[in-house]
Design a protein around this motif. Structure first.
Motif, PDB file in Angstrom:
ATOM      1  N   THR A 113      16.199  -6.408  74.142  1.00  0.00           N
ATOM      2  CA  THR A 113      15.289  -5.263  74.221  1.00  0.00           C
ATOM      3  C   THR A 113      15.851  -4.005  73.554  1.00  0.00           C
ATOM      4  O   THR A 113      15.118  -3.038  73.359  1.00  0.00           O
ATOM      5  CB  THR A 113      14.893  -4.949  75.679  1.00  0.00           C
ATOM      6  OG1 THR A 113      16.061  -4.621  76.426  1.00  0.00           O
ATOM      7  CG2 THR A 113      14.179  -6.128  76.315  1.00  0.00           C
ATOM      8  N   ASN A 162       1.879   1.359  73.728  1.00  0.00           N
ATOM      9  CA  ASN A 162       2.746   1.427  74.900  1.00  0.00           C
ATOM     10  C   ASN A 162       3.398   0.098  75.237  1.00  0.00           C
ATOM     11  O   ASN A 162       4.035  -0.026  76.272  1.00  0.00           O
ATOM     12  CB  ASN A 162       1.951   1.931  76.106  1.00  0.00           C
ATOM     13  CG  ASN A 162       1.549   3.376  75.918  1.00  0.00           C
ATOM     14  OD1 ASN A 162       2.366   4.191  75.496  1.00  0.00           O
ATOM     15  ND2 ASN A 162       0.301   3.686  76.187  1.00  0.00           N
ATOM     16  N   ARG A 163       3.214  -0.889  74.383  1.00  0.00           N
ATOM     17  CA  ARG A 163       3.891  -2.161  74.581  1.00  0.00           C
ATOM     18  C   ARG A 163       4.948  -2.293  73.496  1.00  0.00           C
ATOM     19  O   ARG A 163       4.633  -2.304  72.314  1.00  0.00           O
ATOM     20  CB  ARG A 163       2.922  -3.324  74.481  1.00  0.00           C
ATOM     21  CG  ARG A 163       3.594  -4.665  74.731  1.00  0.00           C
ATOM     22  CD  ARG A 163       2.648  -5.809  74.581  1.00  0.00           C
ATOM     23  NE  ARG A 163       1.547  -5.619  75.506  1.00  0.00           N
ATOM     24  CZ  ARG A 163       0.894  -6.586  76.093  1.00  0.00           C
ATOM     25  NH1 ARG A 163       1.220  -7.828  75.835  1.00  0.00           N
ATOM     26  NH2 ARG A 163      -0.099  -6.342  76.903  1.00  0.00           N
ATOM     27  N   PRO A 164       6.228  -2.397  73.886  1.00  0.00           N
ATOM     28  CA  PRO A 164       7.264  -2.498  72.858  1.00  0.00           C
ATOM     29  C   PRO A 164       7.168  -3.818  72.101  1.00  0.00           C
ATOM     30  O   PRO A 164       6.792  -4.846  72.660  1.00  0.00           O
ATOM     31  CB  PRO A 164       8.568  -2.421  73.656  1.00  0.00           C
ATOM     32  CG  PRO A 164       8.202  -2.750  75.061  1.00  0.00           C
ATOM     33  CD  PRO A 164       6.759  -2.421  75.246  1.00  0.00           C
ATOM     34  N   GLY A 165       7.523  -3.752  70.823  1.00  0.00           N
ATOM     35  CA  GLY A 165       7.612  -4.954  69.999  1.00  0.00           C
ATOM     36  C   GLY A 165       9.069  -5.295  69.777  1.00  0.00           C
ATOM     37  O   GLY A 165       9.931  -4.414  69.718  1.00  0.00           O
ATOM     38  N   PHE A 166       9.357  -6.577  69.648  1.00  0.00           N
ATOM     39  CA  PHE A 166      10.751  -7.008  69.530  1.00  0.00           C
ATOM     40  C   PHE A 166      11.006  -7.815  68.259  1.00  0.00           C
ATOM     41  O   PHE A 166      11.984  -8.554  68.181  1.00  0.00           O
ATOM     42  CB  PHE A 166      11.152  -7.816  70.770  1.00  0.00           C
ATOM     43  CG  PHE A 166      10.996  -7.036  72.035  1.00  0.00           C
ATOM     44  CD1 PHE A 166      11.863  -5.998  72.334  1.00  0.00           C
ATOM     45  CD2 PHE A 166       9.963  -7.301  72.916  1.00  0.00           C
ATOM     46  CE1 PHE A 166      11.720  -5.252  73.487  1.00  0.00           C
ATOM     47  CE2 PHE A 166       9.805  -6.569  74.076  1.00  0.00           C
ATOM     48  CZ  PHE A 166      10.685  -5.539  74.365  1.00  0.00           C
ATOM     49  N   ALA A 169      13.820  -2.846  70.592  1.00  0.00           N
ATOM     50  CA  ALA A 169      12.418  -2.513  70.848  1.00  0.00           C
ATOM     51  C   ALA A 169      11.874  -1.505  69.840  1.00  0.00           C
ATOM     52  O   ALA A 169      12.512  -0.505  69.535  1.00  0.00           O
ATOM     53  CB  ALA A 169      12.265  -1.955  72.257  1.00  0.00           C
ATOM     54  N   ASP A 170      10.685  -1.800  69.346  1.00  0.00           N
ATOM     55  CA  ASP A 170       9.939  -0.875  68.492  1.00  0.00           C
ATOM     56  C   ASP A 170       8.849  -0.269  69.369  1.00  0.00           C
ATOM     57  O   ASP A 170       7.961  -0.981  69.848  1.00  0.00           O
ATOM     58  CB  ASP A 170       9.330  -1.627  67.311  1.00  0.00           C
ATOM     59  CG  ASP A 170       8.506  -0.732  66.405  1.00  0.00           C
ATOM     60  OD1 ASP A 170       8.359   0.484  66.686  1.00  0.00           O
ATOM     61  OD2 ASP A 170       7.981  -1.256  65.403  1.00  0.00           O
ATOM     62  N   VAL A 171       8.935   1.032  69.588  1.00  0.00           N
ATOM     63  CA  VAL A 171       7.979   1.712  70.452  1.00  0.00           C
ATOM     64  C   VAL A 171       7.159   2.745  69.683  1.00  0.00           C
ATOM     65  O   VAL A 171       6.563   3.641  70.274  1.00  0.00           O
ATOM     66  CB  VAL A 171       8.686   2.366  71.664  1.00  0.00           C
ATOM     67  CG1 VAL A 171       9.335   1.308  72.542  1.00  0.00           C
ATOM     68  CG2 VAL A 171       9.716   3.379  71.199  1.00  0.00           C
ATOM     69  N   ALA A 172       7.109   2.593  68.370  1.00  0.00           N
ATOM     70  CA  ALA A 172       6.439   3.584  67.527  1.00  0.00           C
ATOM     71  C   ALA A 172       4.935   3.645  67.773  1.00  0.00           C
ATOM     72  O   ALA A 172       4.344   4.720  67.695  1.00  0.00           O
ATOM     73  CB  ALA A 172       6.713   3.288  66.052  1.00  0.00           C
ATOM     74  N   ARG A 173       4.330   2.500  68.066  1.00  0.00           N
ATOM     75  CA  ARG A 173       2.875   2.484  68.266  1.00  0.00           C
ATOM     76  C   ARG A 173       2.559   1.911  69.631  1.00  0.00           C
ATOM     77  O   ARG A 173       3.169   0.945  70.075  1.00  0.00           O
ATOM     78  CB  ARG A 173       2.205   1.624  67.198  1.00  0.00           C
ATOM     79  CG  ARG A 173       2.393   2.164  65.802  1.00  0.00           C
ATOM     80  CD  ARG A 173       1.570   1.396  64.788  1.00  0.00           C
ATOM     81  NE  ARG A 173       1.600  -0.031  65.026  1.00  0.00           N
ATOM     82  CZ  ARG A 173       2.088  -0.929  64.187  1.00  0.00           C
ATOM     83  NH1 ARG A 173       2.580  -0.553  63.040  1.00  0.00           N
ATOM     84  NH2 ARG A 173       2.075  -2.207  64.485  1.00  0.00           N
TER      85      ARG A 173
END
Length: 153
Positions: free
Chosen positions: A80, A89-93, A83-87
């Motif tokens: 984690t 509210n669900r982080p991408g991994f 985590a990509d939280v740029a867009r």
């Protein structure tokens, strides 16, 4: 590779109630493999963790490393951290290495740590782990290996 090092008075990790690793004074390192990580990234990250001067000397200054104090190193896999939280509210991994590649990088990191440092403990790769710690300071330092140049055609 991404690492998050925390100076601790003590730390432990358990899986299903079984302690898989624990240390006294030292560093808890959360580590995340990224695609393409290899020996260079492992050596860089491990070198930083072992030699980062985050422990107090006799004058109370952060001037001693994990190796200087002979402290423990607890290594825990933590995808984690990528985590990509740029867009939204669900982080991408997607920036984390795929599981098989990540396991190989994690295992290589742990083997290198055992070869370079006396006291190394670990979590369990891909397990649902519970980590407990007493953060000392608190001192928490994010680390990321330098970006490699893209391959030339």
């Amino acid at each position: 590779m991404i690492g998050l090092m925390q100076r601790v008075r003590e730390a432990r990790v358990s899986v299903a109630g079984e302690v898989t690793g624990e240390i006294g004074q030292g560093v808890l390192l959360l580590v995340c493999a990224e695609p393409g990580d290899g020996p260079g990234e492992i050596d860089w990250l491990l070198g930083k963790v072992l030699r980062m001067r985050i422990f107090a000397d006799d004058e109370g200054r952060m001037n001693r490393s994990l190796q200087d104090i002979g402290g423990g190193l607890l290594v825990v896999s933590q995808f984690t951290l990528a985590a990509d939280v740029a867009r939204g509210n669900r982080p991408g991994f997607s920036a984390a290495a795929p599981p098989a590649e990540a396991r190989a990088s994690y295992d290589a990191f742990v083997a290198a740590a055992h070869a370079a440092h006396a006291t190394v403990a670990t979590g369990r790769f891909a397990a649902d782990m519970q980590v407990s710690l007493i953060n000392d300071g608190p001192v928490t330092i994010p680390l990321r290996t330098p970006r490699r140049a893209p391959p030339s055609d």
